[in-house]
Design a protein around this motif. Structure first.
Motif, mmCIF file in Angstrom:
data_model
loop_
_atom_site.group_PDB
_atom_site.id
_atom_site.type_symbol
_atom_site.label_atom_id
_atom_site.label_comp_id
_atom_site.label_asym_id
_atom_site.label_seq_id
_atom_site.Cartn_x
_atom_site.Cartn_y
_atom_site.Cartn_z
ATOM 1 N N UNK A 111 0.800 -1.213 -0.092
ATOM 2 C CA UNK A 111 -0.024 0.140 0.050
ATOM 3 C C UNK A 111 1.045 1.086 -0.051
ATOM 4 N N UNK A 112 1.907 1.114 0.327
ATOM 5 C CA UNK A 112 2.881 2.158 0.289
ATOM 6 C C UNK A 112 3.684 2.428 -0.940
ATOM 7 N N UNK A 119 7.070 5.457 -1.786
ATOM 8 C CA UNK A 119 7.047 6.437 -2.685
ATOM 9 C C UNK A 119 5.959 6.358 -3.689
ATOM 10 N N UNK A 120 4.662 6.014 -3.288
ATOM 11 C CA UNK A 120 4.042 6.034 -4.585
ATOM 12 C C UNK A 120 3.750 4.617 -5.132
ATOM 13 N N UNK A 121 3.033 4.468 -6.459
ATOM 14 C CA UNK A 121 2.827 3.045 -7.046
ATOM 15 C C UNK A 121 4.052 2.800 -7.546
ATOM 16 N N UNK A 122 4.139 1.331 -7.587
ATOM 17 C CA UNK A 122 5.317 0.659 -8.641
ATOM 18 C C UNK A 122 5.367 1.507 -10.032
ATOM 19 N N UNK A 182 0.978 -2.758 5.610
ATOM 20 C CA UNK A 182 -0.445 -2.472 5.219
ATOM 21 C C UNK A 182 -1.111 -3.665 4.637
ATOM 22 N N UNK A 183 -0.548 -4.845 4.402
ATOM 23 C CA UNK A 183 -1.072 -6.032 4.092
ATOM 24 C C UNK A 183 -0.648 -7.405 4.484
#
Length: 312
Positions: A129-130, A135-138, A164-165
């Motif tokens: 989720x991080x 730092x944002x989406x892959x 987050x998971x």
């Protein structure tokens, strides 16, 4: 309990603050197969001879491996396994370590060694989720050129983040044998903004191995392993690494690596220079003080470097 079942992690006993427990996996995860189609035995890398100095002692004797920060993405109670790959794509990596007492040079047996690192896209399991290193989406697309600038986006680089998971790929714990050797099968890590390519590690001693995993003891070493630039550059044109568009920090620019070579965690690498996709063998002797406690909160300040600060 099977290793493929994601269950809540057992909570530490309220009467024992040092209690540490890890979830065991099935026997199927114990077989570390040949790398890149070759028939390499599990201990082949870990059992390499260390170059000797003029006095006949191995060059790694009497040298403590550098302590570093734990970083925000450590998860206690990981799986007991040598193959941590799961479904992650990437260049096969066989990581062979030897853990020794830096004062006596004797191997430390039955230590619990943790490793964890991001995947080729720079994403840590448990923290999808991080996104890419917090730092944002892959990232996808063509890799960038030039040096990284600006601060690492998002995340909390100095302190622990809550997962987050429930994913746990590229994480695992295994015990050293009577020679101090431990070997993991994984994939070559990727990168994310603000950090060079690296693998995190912890060494725990004085605990007890049980059917449930590893309990008690204390952490005598928290460190990171690093990769030379030549090997990282060789991965940049190979998928899925080629799709990682995050700005890549050079080894010489990293704010955590202390530029001291193997003492600082720089791995010895062996691979086919013509085709790194066949697999990489990485090895290192890790010198620790088994009487000390280094949980990653007491690490010295990172060296001065041109990269943006990040402790992940």
């Amino acid at each position: 309990m099977t290793g493929d079942t994601q269950e809540p992690q057992p909570a530490p006993s309220p009467t024992d603050p040092t209690r540490r427990r890890v979830v065991a996996v099935g026997a199927g995860a114990l077989a570390v197969a040949g790398l890149g189609g070759g028939a390499l035995a599990v201990d082949a890398v870990a059992g390499e001879r260390t170059p000797a100095t003029k006095d006949g002692l191995p060059e790694d004797c009497y040298v403590l491996t550098s302590e570093t920060v734990e970083g925000p993405y450590y998860i206690d109670a990981d799986k007991i396994r040598r193959d941590v790959t799961e479904d992650r794509e990437g260049i096969p990596l066989l990581l062979g370590l030897k853990v020794i007492d830096a004062e006596t040079c004797r191997p430390i047996r039955n230590a619990a060694v943790d490793i964890w690192h991001c995947d080729a896209a720079g994403v840590y399991s448990g923290y999808e989720g991080m996104g890419n290193g917090g730092g944002g989406p892959a990232p996808t697309g063509e890799p960038p050129t030039g040096s990284p600038t600006g601060a690492p986006p998002g995340g909390n680089p100095g302190g622990h983040q809550e997962p987050t998971d429930d994913t746990r790929y590229l994480r695992g714990t295994w015990k050293t044998d009577r020679h101090g050797h431990v070997t993991f099968r994984t994939v070559f890590p990727g990168w994310y903004r603000g950090r060079c390519v690296h693998i995190h590690t912890k060494v725990h001693v004085d605990g007890e191995w049980t059917d449930a995993g590893y309990e008690g003891g204390h952490t005598c070493h928290t460190g990171q392993f690093f990769f030379d630039e030549e090997s990282v550059v060789a991965t940049e044109t190979v998928e899925p690494y080629a799709s990682n568009t995050a700005e890549r920090t050079l080894l010489s620019e990293d704010t955590i690596y202390d530029q001291s070579g193997t003492t600082g965690g720089l791995l010895r690498l062996r691979y086919d220079r013509r085709d790194i996709t066949k697999g990489v063998h990485a090895s290192l002797t890790v010198g620790v003080d088994p009487e000390a406690t280094h949980d990653g909160q007491d690490a010295p300040p990172p060296p001065s470097a041109s990269a943006s600060p990040s402790a992940t």
